[in-house]
Design a protein around this motif. Structure first.
Motif, PDB file in Angstrom:
ATOM      1  N   PHE A 260     -36.061  37.302 -40.845  1.00 26.97           N
ATOM      2  CA  PHE A 260     -37.076  37.196 -41.878  1.00 26.97           C
ATOM      3  C   PHE A 260     -38.390  36.863 -41.173  1.00 26.97           C
ATOM      4  CE2 PHE A 260     -35.968  35.463 -46.417  1.00 26.97           C
ATOM      5  CZ  PHE A 260     -36.502  36.608 -46.974  1.00 26.97           C
TER       6      PHE A 260
ATOM      7  N   HIS B  10     -41.832  35.260 -42.467  1.00 25.41           N
ATOM      8  CA  HIS B  10     -42.722  34.772 -43.527  1.00 25.41           C
ATOM      9  C   HIS B  10     -44.121  34.677 -42.923  1.00 25.41           C
ATOM     10  CE1 HIS B  10     -39.336  34.011 -46.118  1.00 25.41           C
ATOM     11  NE2 HIS B  10     -40.113  33.482 -47.051  1.00 25.41           N
TER      12      HIS B  10
ATOM     13  N   GLU C 125     -46.623  26.118 -48.169  1.00 22.20           N
ATOM     14  CA  GLU C 125     -45.362  26.834 -48.390  1.00 22.20           C
ATOM     15  C   GLU C 125     -45.477  27.781 -49.586  1.00 22.20           C
ATOM     16  OE1 GLU C 125     -41.815  26.738 -46.976  1.00 22.20           O
ATOM     17  OE2 GLU C 125     -43.384  26.700 -45.487  1.00 22.20           O
ATOM     18  N   TRP C 126     -46.165  27.338 -50.614  1.00 16.26           N
ATOM     19  CA  TRP C 126     -46.436  28.202 -51.762  1.00 16.26           C
ATOM     20  C   TRP C 126     -47.934  28.185 -52.013  1.00 16.26           C
ATOM     21  CZ3 TRP C 126     -42.601  26.755 -56.362  1.00 16.26           C
ATOM     22  CH2 TRP C 126     -41.329  27.265 -56.066  1.00 16.26           C
TER      23      TRP C 126
ATOM     24  N   HIS D 157     -45.852  37.340 -51.041  1.00 18.34           N
ATOM     25  CA  HIS D 157     -45.166  36.110 -51.439  1.00 18.34           C
ATOM     26  C   HIS D 157     -45.680  35.706 -52.820  1.00 18.34           C
ATOM     27  CE1 HIS D 157     -43.415  31.990 -50.750  1.00 18.34           C
ATOM     28  NE2 HIS D 157     -42.469  32.764 -50.241  1.00 18.34           N
ATOM     29  N   HIS D 158     -45.279  34.510 -53.290  1.00 19.28           N
ATOM     30  CA  HIS D 158     -45.598  34.125 -54.674  1.00 19.28           C
ATOM     31  C   HIS D 158     -47.099  34.071 -54.957  1.00 19.28           C
ATOM     32  CE1 HIS D 158     -41.461  33.220 -54.290  1.00 19.28           C
ATOM     33  NE2 HIS D 158     -41.554  31.947 -53.989  1.00 19.28           N
TER      34      HIS D 158
ATOM     35  N   TYR E 147     -39.867  42.047 -48.450  1.00 16.80           N
ATOM     36  CA  TYR E 147     -39.753  40.988 -49.461  1.00 16.80           C
ATOM     37  C   TYR E 147     -40.940  41.188 -50.365  1.00 16.80           C
ATOM     38  CZ  TYR E 147     -40.147  35.925 -50.883  1.00 16.80           C
ATOM     39  OH  TYR E 147     -40.262  34.725 -51.549  1.00 16.80           O
TER      40      TYR E 147
ATOM     41  N   TRP F  80     -35.994  42.813 -50.862  1.00 16.22           N
ATOM     42  CA  TRP F  80     -35.617  41.425 -51.146  1.00 16.22           C
ATOM     43  C   TRP F  80     -36.451  40.908 -52.295  1.00 16.22           C
ATOM     44  CZ3 TRP F  80     -35.476  36.027 -50.848  1.00 16.22           C
ATOM     45  CH2 TRP F  80     -34.364  35.457 -50.228  1.00 16.22           C
TER      46      TRP F  80
ATOM     47  N   ASP G 289     -37.032  37.765 -54.546  1.00 15.04           N
ATOM     48  CA  ASP G 289     -36.760  36.352 -54.666  1.00 15.04           C
ATOM     49  C   ASP G 289     -36.603  35.957 -56.135  1.00 15.04           C
ATOM     50  OD1 ASP G 289     -37.097  33.823 -52.928  1.00 15.04           O
ATOM     51  OD2 ASP G 289     -38.034  33.448 -54.862  1.00 15.04           O
TER      52      ASP G 289
ATOM     53  N   ALA H  21     -37.320  32.850 -57.194  1.00 17.33           N
ATOM     54  CA  ALA H  21     -38.095  31.642 -57.487  1.00 17.33           C
ATOM     55  C   ALA H  21     -39.184  31.892 -58.512  1.00 17.33           C
ATOM     56  CB  ALA H  21     -38.744  31.104 -56.207  1.00 17.33           C
TER      57      ALA H  21
ATOM     58  N   GLU I 211     -30.466  27.039 -48.542  1.00 14.86           N
ATOM     59  CA  GLU I 211     -31.383  27.538 -47.512  1.00 14.86           C
ATOM     60  C   GLU I 211     -31.180  26.747 -46.223  1.00 14.86           C
ATOM     61  OE1 GLU I 211     -35.363  27.660 -49.206  1.00 14.86           O
ATOM     62  OE2 GLU I 211     -34.786  29.197 -50.644  1.00 14.86           O
TER      63      GLU I 211
ATOM     64  N   ASP J 188     -29.726  32.792 -45.763  1.00 12.97           N
ATOM     65  CA  ASP J 188     -31.119  32.755 -45.313  1.00 12.97           C
ATOM     66  C   ASP J 188     -31.521  31.327 -44.960  1.00 12.97           C
ATOM     67  OD1 ASP J 188     -31.020  32.061 -48.041  1.00 12.97           O
ATOM     68  OD2 ASP J 188     -33.124  32.559 -48.336  1.00 12.97           O
TER      69      ASP J 188
ATOM     70  N   TRP K  53     -40.698  27.658 -44.402  1.00 18.70           N
ATOM     71  CA  TRP K  53     -40.572  29.119 -44.263  1.00 18.70           C
ATOM     72  C   TRP K  53     -41.811  29.717 -43.604  1.00 18.70           C
ATOM     73  CZ3 TRP K  53     -36.097  31.562 -44.900  1.00 18.70           C
ATOM     74  CH2 TRP K  53     -35.108  30.934 -45.661  1.00 18.70           C
TER      75      TRP K  53
ATOM     76  N   ASN L 103     -41.022  24.665 -53.358  1.00 16.44           N
ATOM     77  CA  ASN L 103     -39.701  25.078 -52.878  1.00 16.44           C
ATOM     78  C   ASN L 103     -38.755  23.923 -52.564  1.00 16.44           C
ATOM     79  OD1 ASN L 103     -37.950  27.203 -52.375  1.00 16.44           O
ATOM     80  ND2 ASN L 103     -38.316  27.162 -50.189  1.00 16.44           N
TER      81      ASN L 103
ATOM     82  N   ASN M  45     -34.868  24.354 -53.695  1.00 17.57           N
ATOM     83  CA  ASN M  45     -33.950  25.133 -52.871  1.00 17.57           C
ATOM     84  C   ASN M  45     -33.856  24.602 -51.449  1.00 17.57           C
ATOM     85  OD1 ASN M  45     -33.084  26.988 -54.740  1.00 17.57           O
ATOM     86  ND2 ASN M  45     -34.872  28.283 -54.440  1.00 17.57           N
TER      87      ASN M  45
HETATM   88  C1  FUL Z   1     -37.582  30.888 -51.762  1.00 15.50           C
HETATM   89  C2  FUL Z   1     -39.093  30.980 -51.818  1.00 15.50           C
HETATM   90  O1  FUL Z   1     -39.627  30.200 -52.862  1.00 15.50           O
HETATM   91  C3  FUL Z   1     -39.487  30.469 -50.459  1.00 15.50           C
HETATM   92  O2  FUL Z   1     -40.875  30.303 -50.355  1.00 15.50           O
HETATM   93  C4  FUL Z   1     -38.965  31.462 -49.430  1.00 15.50           C
HETATM   94  O3  FUL Z   1     -39.641  32.689 -49.563  1.00 15.50           O
HETATM   95  C5  FUL Z   1     -37.460  31.631 -49.581  1.00 15.50           C
HETATM   96  C6  FUL Z   1     -36.882  32.675 -48.701  1.00 15.50           C
HETATM   97  O4  FUL Z   1     -37.126  31.919 -50.908  1.00 15.50           O
HETATM   98  O5  FUL Z   1     -36.942  30.829 -52.928  1.00 15.50           O
END
Ligand code: FUL
Length: 622
Positions: free
Chosen positions: A65, A67, A77-78, A116-117, A162, A201, A203, A205, A248, A306, A313, A577, A580
């Motif tokens: 992966f 990121h 992270e977010w 990403h988010h 992703y 991929w 996600d 979240a 995770e 993962d 990440w 995050n 998780n």
């Molecule tokens: C999570 C995401 O919220 C994290 O930031 C990351 O990408 C991970 C692989 O999945 O749920």
């Protein structure tokens, strides 16, 4: 026309005739007939097989992966989607360095966080201006997806994307049909402009709180888009090809069924069926006989583990010395690849746009270790296969006088996953001694045991759903690992005292993250340093195992020097995050005057409960 129909009908009959003499297999999914007995269900379950795409994917074993995105530059992270795209400016981005480093370490596929988010796109999409096209990198003419795909092609790596369904930037997020359309357009760009893509991929979240935007995803349309544009790709996590292992941390299940009763989340019936069966991704048991007895259908839905090579990440300079140790990564390898799963190891490129030296070094060590361990097979079984029925044994002769400590077993999963329990014995000076026991095998099972020198091993398949078929065995010697480096801590000061609400909370400052302070309600946590001190951050450590109730998700943070008047220094902070990935959350605080007291005021718990818990609360000193 009539003629064609008759020919087709005849052909159909002929084909049916041929098939009746052969074993019937069910590809990817099966529904039990009403009233099926447990015996019938077990028999059918033994003939559930992967799709060709899933089979190819399971054979990859080691995948990576990456990121990388706006968070790399904001040290988060977010992201919240409000970031200025001009922050994205890697100074030496070199996708070939990423691909080369991974290839040399034995990885077979690379998955990039194309979005990403935070919604920032690493390719110049036509769907939004929130992308590399609005950044200074290559004067807005760059395309990270393209550069990485070309590098992967050059180094013979498969490539995946992703694409986060949750998008905190898209203005139409929450207006379901409009956002679904935008998402499909993004997917279409990624799946048509860059050649072959092997994994998509999605996600699961979404951190939207109770008053957040409610987006209903059109999974079916997403799925069809992938099937139409990249029929060889697997759809992961929010998809029905690849299942999230449920944590995770990097550890799979010892008993791991690829044939599972868990309904993939993209199906509308998923929630109701899974709830009725008491199943979730995290469940320990996803495929036992006891579960088959209650299930109406089964999926071939193999697991992916993962985990990040660092605590987070995304890249954070403060984690440069927290790259996981070789011993930890090797354990992760054995407990993912060796537990019938695919490993997806994350390595976050840094702000230069390079895999950091510390991560690259560790990847090299890991690659060498795996390569060295599995280079020599000390069994004399060669490429022999073993078939038999429940209760049968087979023997593996071992080269003279060599120590071994690892047995590899692989089922021929094109016929299904069947083995439920096995025992391993070693013949030492003519006596059989038990050395290991296991449950499932599946695509691959690595069994570790103490070093031994023996003439041969005997494997007994104690329980199997149907006649078993072992496609490959191997016997290896894995060297002990002498640790040289591991994580280096931050400069944490332990507060003199801590209170949770009105109660003293010594557990939060005892340096032991397995003890926790807990309180009913969302109650503030106050630490006292004894005297005003220079501080540069704080660290909230949540409860990582067991009862995670009370783990905080959003908060305000205050400082004070008298414990009476408080100045708010973080508003609406978020431990992204944390649900998780419940690791210590280090939050940097800039330009804070010397401080004696800090107060963490909870705003929201991870599951919206009125509870507060803390394993440790530390303060970071310069
Ligand atoms: C999570 C995401 O919220 C994290 O930031 C990351 O990408 C991970 C692989 O999945 O749920």
């Amino acid at each position: 026309m009539k003629h064609t129909c008759i020919t087709a009908a005849l052909l159909g009959l002929l084909l049916m005739g041929c098939q009746s003499s052969k074993t019937q297999y069910y590809e990817k999914h099966l529904v039990f007939p009403e009233g099926a007995t447990l015996e019938q269900k077990v028999d059918m379950a033994s003939r559930l097989t992967p799709s060709p795409q899933q089979l190819q994917w399971q054979q990859l074993e080691l995948t990576a992966f990456l990121h990388f995105g706006i968070n790399t530059f904001t040290n988060k992270e977010w992201g919240d989607g409000q970031e200025d795209p001009r922050l994205f400016n890697p100074t030496q981005l070199d996708a070939e360095q990423w691909a080369r480093t991974l290839k040399e370490a034995g990885f077979k596929m690379v998955i990039l966080t194309a979005k990403h988010h935070d919604g920032f796109c690493l390719w110049p999409t036509a769907t939004t201006r929130h992308s590399v096209a609005s950044s200074p990198w290559k004067e807005g003419k760059g395309d990270v997806v393209k550069e990485l795909k070309e590098a992967c092609d050059k180094y013979g790596l498969k490539f995946g994307v992703y694409l986060s369904p949750w998008d905190r930037n898209a203005e139409c997020y929450g207006d379901s049909p409009r956002y679904n359309q935008l998402f499909i357009q993004q997917l279409t760009e990624l799946l048509t402009h860059y050649g072959e893509i092997h994994e998509v991929w999605f996600d699961g979240a979404c951190g939207e709180g109770p008053n957040g935007k409610k987006q209903v995803y059109d999974w079916d349309a997403f799925y069809k888009t992938i099937q139409r544009l990249q029929p060889n790709a697997v759809m992961a996590i929010m998809g029905d090809d690849v299942r999230w292992v449920g944590n995770e941390k990097g550890f799979g299940r010892e008993t791991e069924w690829s044939a599972t009763a868990l309904v993939p989340g993209i199906y509308q019936r998923a929630d109701s069926v899974n709830q009725a069966l008491g199943l979730a991704n995290k469940s320990e048991d996803l495929g036992s006989r006891e579960l088959l007895a209650r299930a109406n259908e089964l999926f071939w839905y193999p697991s992916e583990v993962d985990v990040s090579i660092r605590p987070g990440w995304f890249y954070h300079p403060a984690e440069d010395n927290q790259v996981k140790s070789l011993a930890r990564l090797v354990d992760i390898y054995f407990e993912s690849v060796g537990y019938n799963s695919v490993l997806l190891l994350n390595i976050p490129p840094d702000t230069r746009g390079l895999i950091h030296e510390n991560d690259a070094r560790r990847l090299h060590e890991l690659g060498q270790y795996i390569q060295r361990t599995f280079a020599t097979d000390y069994s004399l079984a060669g490429n022999r296969t073993f078939t038999g029925r429940e209760g049968d044994s087979f023997e593996i002769e071992i080269q003279d006088n060599v120590p071994v400590n690892t047995l590899m077993l692989q089922e021929d999963i094109e016929q299904g996953q069947r083995i439920e329990a096995f025992t391993v014995e070693a013949s030492i000076d003519g006596t059989w001694l038990p050395i290991a026991q296991g449950t499932t095998v599946g695509y691959k099972r690595l069994v570790r045991f103490d070093n031994l020198v023996a003439d041969k091993l005997r494997v007994t398949i104690d329980r199997s759903r149907a006649d078993f078929s072992i496609a490959r065995v191997g016997l290896y010697y894995a060297q002990p690992i002498i640790e040289t480096t591991d994580t280096e801590g931050l400069n944490l000061i332990t507060p003199k005292s801590c209170r949770l609400g009105n109660q003293p909370a010594p557990q939060a400052i005892d340096g032991n993250s397995t003890t926790a302070a807990r309180g009913e309600g969302l109650v503030p946590i106050v630490v006292d340093l004894g005297e005003p001190k220079a501080i540069t951050g704080f660290c909230y450590t949540p409860v990582a195992e067991g009862n995670t109730e009370g783990t905080l998700f959003r908060y305000h943070l205050y400082r004070s020097n008298d414990g009476q008047t408080w100045e708010r220094i973080v508003t609406n902070g978020e431990f992204s995050n944390i649900k998780n990935n419940p690791i210590p959350q280090v939050v940097a605080l800039e330009n804070i005057p010397q401080t004696r007291y800090l107060k963490l005021e909870p705003l929201e718990e991870i599951d919206g409960r009125a509870q507060t818990s803390v394993a440790e609360l530390g303060v970071v000193a310069p």
